[in-house]
Design a protein around this motif. Structure first.
Motif, PDB file in Angstrom:
ATOM      1  N   ARG A  83       2.260   6.707  -5.578  1.00  0.00           N
ATOM      2  CA  ARG A  83       1.746   6.945  -6.889  1.00  0.00           C
ATOM      3  C   ARG A  83       0.746   8.018  -6.698  1.00  0.00           C
ATOM      4  O   ARG A  83       0.524   8.979  -7.586  1.00  0.00           O
ATOM      5  N   GLU A  84       0.005   8.163  -5.572  1.00  0.00           N
ATOM      6  CA  GLU A  84      -1.056   9.071  -5.374  1.00  0.00           C
ATOM      7  C   GLU A  84      -0.226  10.687  -5.132  1.00  0.00           C
ATOM      8  O   GLU A  84      -0.836  11.663  -5.446  1.00  0.00           O
ATOM      9  N   ARG A  85       0.699  10.667  -4.445  1.00  0.00           N
ATOM     10  CA  ARG A  85       1.349  11.939  -4.038  1.00  0.00           C
ATOM     11  C   ARG A  85       2.468  12.480  -4.649  1.00  0.00           C
ATOM     12  O   ARG A  85       2.666  13.826  -4.607  1.00  0.00           O
ATOM     13  N   ASP A  87       0.922  -1.221   0.090  1.00  0.00           N
ATOM     14  CA  ASP A  87       0.012   0.079  -0.030  1.00  0.00           C
ATOM     15  C   ASP A  87       0.831   1.267   0.059  1.00  0.00           C
ATOM     16  O   ASP A  87       0.553   2.232  -0.454  1.00  0.00           O
ATOM     17  N   LEU A  88       2.061   1.253   0.515  1.00  0.00           N
ATOM     18  CA  LEU A  88       2.804   2.210   0.632  1.00  0.00           C
ATOM     19  C   LEU A  88       3.299   2.818  -0.951  1.00  0.00           C
ATOM     20  O   LEU A  88       3.544   4.100  -1.234  1.00  0.00           O
ATOM     21  N   ALA A  89       3.376   1.730  -1.870  1.00  0.00           N
ATOM     22  CA  ALA A  89       3.272   2.290  -3.241  1.00  0.00           C
ATOM     23  C   ALA A  89       2.392   3.058  -3.805  1.00  0.00           C
ATOM     24  O   ALA A  89       2.632   3.871  -4.681  1.00  0.00           O
ATOM     25  N   LEU A  90       1.168   2.485  -3.460  1.00  0.00           N
ATOM     26  CA  LEU A  90       0.002   3.418  -3.908  1.00  0.00           C
ATOM     27  C   LEU A  90      -0.056   4.863  -3.318  1.00  0.00           C
ATOM     28  O   LEU A  90      -0.580   5.754  -3.953  1.00  0.00           O
ATOM     29  N   GLN A 133       5.671  12.656 -10.386  1.00  0.00           N
ATOM     30  CA  GLN A 133       6.911  12.486 -10.853  1.00  0.00           C
ATOM     31  C   GLN A 133       7.302  10.946 -10.776  1.00  0.00           C
ATOM     32  O   GLN A 133       8.210  10.764 -11.598  1.00  0.00           O
ATOM     33  N   VAL A 134       6.656  10.091 -10.207  1.00  0.00           N
ATOM     34  CA  VAL A 134       7.094   8.637 -10.118  1.00  0.00           C
ATOM     35  C   VAL A 134       5.977   7.925 -11.097  1.00  0.00           C
ATOM     36  O   VAL A 134       4.669   8.056 -10.601  1.00  0.00           O
ATOM     37  N   SER A 135       6.472   7.317 -11.980  1.00  0.00           N
ATOM     38  CA  SER A 135       5.390   6.664 -12.838  1.00  0.00           C
ATOM     39  C   SER A 135       5.784   5.127 -12.868  1.00  0.00           C
ATOM     40  O   SER A 135       6.952   4.370 -12.962  1.00  0.00           O
ATOM     41  N   PHE A 136       4.854   4.418 -12.416  1.00  0.00           N
ATOM     42  CA  PHE A 136       4.701   3.017 -12.286  1.00  0.00           C
ATOM     43  C   PHE A 136       4.901   2.400 -13.768  1.00  0.00           C
ATOM     44  O   PHE A 136       3.767   2.503 -14.469  1.00  0.00           O
ATOM     45  N   VAL A 137       5.802   1.478 -14.252  1.00  0.00           N
ATOM     46  CA  VAL A 137       5.852   1.049 -15.504  1.00  0.00           C
ATOM     47  C   VAL A 137       5.617  -0.690 -15.587  1.00  0.00           C
ATOM     48  O   VAL A 137       5.849  -1.305 -16.624  1.00  0.00           O
TER      49      VAL A 137
END
Length: 213
Positions: free
Chosen positions: A19-21, A13-16, A24-28
């Motif tokens: 992603r929301e905050r 959930d920390l990754a989510l 500039q971080v793009s999950f690929v």
């Protein structure tokens, strides 16, 4: 910054939150940490709608996507190996705890990190919570005097856990998984002024979860 997720057995959930905050971080990409880890449901619920690719093999994902950062949260006994592989590729790692479930695993991870090509960060989140940060500032600003005793308590409902938790060799232990938060911020608050450490655990009353303390 391109990021990937490997495994969903930890605090993914920390990754989510990232992603929301942090736009500039793009999950690929996302992949399980092993063939027997069921990460597909999490992917469908939280990632698929964003058109993030799913991979059955995390190594193929790393080869194809060439990410800057890997969020590593597979079965606990696999974390050090996968984190080490990412570090050797020059990929920064944000990894669930315990980072290793044996001293041998820890030493291999140390060697991978010692190459100096990428950063390694465990998911020790307490020190980044506003309340803990405020307490740390209060101590360092002299508002509370000298701390003489620090206690930590963290409680969970046990419920029914995955078989991984029933063996020390795959789980690693409740102290390095849960109590590590308290150990980390006590070490942080005291500046490392710890003279003696002892610990104890028991598997009694664990609801049939084998070796789990």
């Amino acid at each position: 910054m391109k990021a990937v997720i490997i495994g969903t057995s930890g605090h993914i959930d920390l990754a989510l939150e990232v992603r929301e905050r942090l736009p500039q971080v793009s999950f690929v990409g996302m992949a399980p940490g092993s063939a027997d880890e069921d990460a597909r449901e999490f992917f469908v619920d939280h990632m698929e709608a964003s058109h993030i690719p799913w991979y059955d093999d995390y190594r193929r994902m790393l080869d194809r996507e060439n990410p800057d950062l890997a969020v590593v949260a597979p079965f606990f006994f696999l974390q050090s190996r996968i984190a080490g592989e990412c570090l050797e590729r020059g990929i920064h790692v944000f990894v669930e705890k315990p980072m290793a479930v044996s001293f041998e695993q820890l030493e291999r991870l140390r060697r991978a990190h010692a190459q100096g090509r990428a950063a390694l960060c465990p998911m020790l989140t307490s020190r980044y919570l506003p309340s803990f940060a405020a307490a740390w500032r209060a101590i360092n600003d002299g508002l509370l005097g000298e701390p003489l005793l620090i206690n930590a308590l963290k409680s969970y409902k046990l419920g029914s856990r995955h078989p991984m938790y029933t063996h020390r060799a795959t789980y690693g232990g409740t102290i390095p998984w849960v109590a590590i938060h308290g150990i980390d911020w006590i070490h942080w608050f005291t500046g490392g002024a710890i003279l003696e450490v002892w610990g104890c655990h028991t598997a009694r009353g664990n609801g049939g979860h084998g070796e789990m303390e």
